[in-house]
Design an enzyme around this catalytic site. Structure first.
Site, mmCIF file in Angstrom:
data_model
loop_
_atom_site.group_PDB
_atom_site.id
_atom_site.type_symbol
_atom_site.label_atom_id
_atom_site.label_comp_id
_atom_site.label_asym_id
_atom_site.label_seq_id
_atom_site.Cartn_x
_atom_site.Cartn_y
_atom_site.Cartn_z
ATOM 1 C CB CYS A 195 -0.976 -0.047 1.155
ATOM 2 S SG CYS A 195 -2.375 1.058 0.901
ATOM 3 C CG HIS A 208 -3.220 -3.290 4.513
ATOM 4 N ND1 HIS A 208 -1.980 -2.767 4.776
ATOM 5 C CD2 HIS A 208 -3.918 -2.328 3.845
ATOM 6 C CE1 HIS A 208 -1.923 -1.531 4.300
ATOM 7 N NE2 HIS A 208 -3.077 -1.236 3.737
#
Ligand code: GLN
Length: 248
Positions: free
Chosen positions: A97, A195
């Protein structure tokens, strides 16, 4: 030279700032899986102002808020050449990310601040009003079904030369709100929006990096197997099924 007497060096970048949604678990999972394969591994945490290590076998780094990304960007650009050389030399790397975004050409934050990235990935990221949040199921030709969790305002646009990590999104968004791709792969450097930590639900990704590191160090491909890993991955499979079902 026996593989089992070698010590492998895992480098985690900016543990202090880039650590949201359990992403620092990725280095722990790598170390644990390597130990279950009877390999020796250590983790070095690199933070702002540290001396960049010379012996690096695997690099990992997690996500962070825009403010954390702005906190590290100057130091990250100061070690750009180290990281570019590692990527060019096919060192296995996984960035999640916020760090994925900074490995691209540039990142424009939600307040409109534009910063240069490392230019390792042929991609750029621009924050949008709509945050892309939720569980993700993405299909990758190379790694099969990938599951995870995303939460980002940045939308990443892949360049002509870029290869997505996953070519098709089954659920969620991934790189942006429309392309239906997730992540990116350049040589052995992987960027992902997943994640979780991503390695917990996607052991194939972890083993890919481990195999790359071992093959690079030994100069030949090594098939890593161990009954303990097989047992562990049966449990992981159950967690993945739950993750997939939750999303339908
Ligand atoms: N701050 C970046 C964004 O909002 C990255 C967020 C993250 O790492 N989860 O897009």
């Amino acid at each position: 030279m026996s593989i089992f007497t070698q010590e492998f060096n895992i480098l985690e970048l900016y543990t202090d700032q880039m650590n949201i949604y359990a992403d620092t678990g990725n280095s722990t999972i790598l170390k644990k899986r390597m130990e279950l394969y009877s390999l020796k591994a250590n983790i070095t945490h690199y933070n702002i102002g540290d001396v960049f290590p010379t012996k690096v076998d695997i690099v990992v780094s997690g996500g962070g808020q825009d403010s954390s990304q702005m906190e590290i960007i100057e130091d990250l650009l100061s070690v750009k050449n180290h990281l570019k050389l590692l990527a060019l030399d096919s060192t296995p790397m996984l960035v999640v990310c916020g760090m994925y975004q900074l490995f691209g050409n540039y990142f424009q934050t939600s307040t409109g601040k534009k910063v240069d990235g490392l230019g390792i990935f042929d991609a750029y990221t621009i924050a949008q009003d709509k945050r892309l949040i939720g569980n993700v199921v993405a299909n990758s030709e190379a790694f099969g079904k990938l599951v995870g969790y995303e939460n980002h305002s940045g939308q990443t646009i892949l360049g002509q030369r870029a290869t997505p990590l996953a070519e098709q999104i089954e659920l969620g968004f991934g790189n942006d709100a429309s392309s239906k791709t997730e992540g990116i792969i350049y040589k052995n450097t992987i960027g992902t929006y997943l994640h979780g930590p991503v390695f917990a639900k996607n052991p194939k990704l972890a083993d890919y990096l481990i195999n790359c590191a071992v093959t690079k160090r030994m100069g030949y491909e090594v098939q890593l197997t161990d009954d303990r890993i097989t047992k562990l991955d049966k449990i992981v499979e159950k967690a993945r099924k739950v993750a997939e079902q939750l999303q339908q």
